[in-house]
Write a protein that holds these residues in place. Structure first.
Motif, short mmCIF file in Angstrom:
data_model
loop_
_atom_site.label_atom_id
_atom_site.label_comp_id
_atom_site.label_asym_id
_atom_site.label_seq_id
_atom_site.Cartn_x
_atom_site.Cartn_y
_atom_site.Cartn_z
N ALA A 34 -1.19 -2.51 1.76
CA ALA A 34 -1.22 -1.38 1.84
C ALA A 34 -2.74 -0.87 1.26
CB ALA A 34 0.02 -0.82 1.60
N GLU A 40 -0.26 5.78 1.27
CA GLU A 40 0.03 5.39 2.07
C GLU A 40 1.83 5.67 2.46
OE1 GLU A 40 -0.86 1.95 4.63
OE2 GLU A 40 -2.84 2.15 3.55
N LYS A 179 3.56 4.26 -1.21
CA LYS A 179 3.03 2.72 -1.70
C LYS A 179 3.17 3.24 -3.48
CE LYS A 179 -1.87 2.65 -1.99
NZ LYS A 179 -2.79 2.36 -1.46
N SER A 217 4.07 -0.16 6.21
CA SER A 217 3.20 1.03 5.66
C SER A 217 2.08 2.46 7.02
CB SER A 217 2.61 1.07 4.40
OG SER A 217 0.88 0.46 4.42
N THR A 218 1.67 3.10 7.09
CA THR A 218 1.25 3.93 7.69
C THR A 218 0.11 3.45 8.43
OG1 THR A 218 1.46 5.33 5.99
CG2 THR A 218 0.49 6.05 7.44
#
Length: 231
Positions: A34, A40, A179, A217-218
């Motif tokens: 991340a 994130e 995160k 994560s994103t």
């Protein structure tokens, strides 16, 4: 597709996407991958060995993550009289009845993240099923959002309660943090979610229940959890 940073590309290049890890190791890798400049969101994607088209194999419920999701939730409560006053006192962001239903229908208003309703309001809320349902916002007794105890429902949602339900591909998608969370916080949230889903296993489910579990994560590739050890 957003342009990836060189740092991301380097991290992803050395990362083996086919490898599976225990939850703690998976979380560690996700945090390493991340690399975006913003905080994130971390999600779990859980594919189950059930067929959600059958009522006796549906998996749906809610659980409170010990460290929340990192996102403060706006809550709309459908209630009247004393219960409406109770909801306001308990910290509801919006409280109403037919007026709120009208606002949603006429103004396409969705400035909220969760909906709670007292049972007597379900006649009003039920008419919103077509718009609330697809967004995962429809109150449901199984998730504790259709209740007379609006104070408890609000406290749980504000404390980090998450709902889980199967999508059409029999996968559950749930945010487990950010995160910026510590590895320990993310691991405890992940395990709390996995334990809740394990307890919700339908008696009609046969074979391996957890087919695959991925944490991502994103902006990162998914990291696979060793789902065989989960049952």
């Amino acid at each position: 597709m957003p342009k990836r940073s060189r740092r991301y590309s380097e991290a992803a290049k050395d990362f083996d996407k086919t490898q599976t890890y225990e939850v703690a190791e998976a979380v560690q890798h996700v945090k390493e991958l991340a690399t975006a400049k913003f905080d994130e969101t971390i999600e779990m994607h859980i594919r189950l060995g059930v067929d959600g088209r059958h009522a006796d194999q549906q998996v749906r419920g809610a659980t409170v993550l010990p460290h929340g999701t990192g996102k403060s939730k706006k809550v709309l409560v459908f209630a009247k009289g004393a219960k409406a006053e109770e909801a306001e006192a308990a910290g509801a962001d919006y409280v109403g009845a037919e007026d709120m239903a009208q606002k949603i229908q006429q103004e396409n208003w969705f400035d909220f993240d969760a909906v709670v309703a007292t049972p007597d309001m379900m006649g009003v809320v039920g008419r919103l099923g077509r718009v609330l349902g697809p967004k995962g916002l429809m109150p449901n007794p199984k998730s504790g959002t259709v209740t007379m105890d609006v104070t408890k429902a609000l406290e749980e949602i504000k404390a980090g309660k998450v709902e889980y339900r199967l999508d059409k591909a029999n996968i559950i998608h749930v945010i487990i943090g950010k995160k910026s969370f510590t590895e320990e916080q993310l691991v405890e949230n992940a395990n709390a979610l996995l334990n809740a889903i394990a307890k919700a296993k339908p008696s009609a489910a046969k074979g391996q229940y957890f087919k695959s579990v991925t944490i991502a994560s994103t902006m990162s590739p998914g990291v696979k959890v060793n789902s065989a050890s989960l049952g």
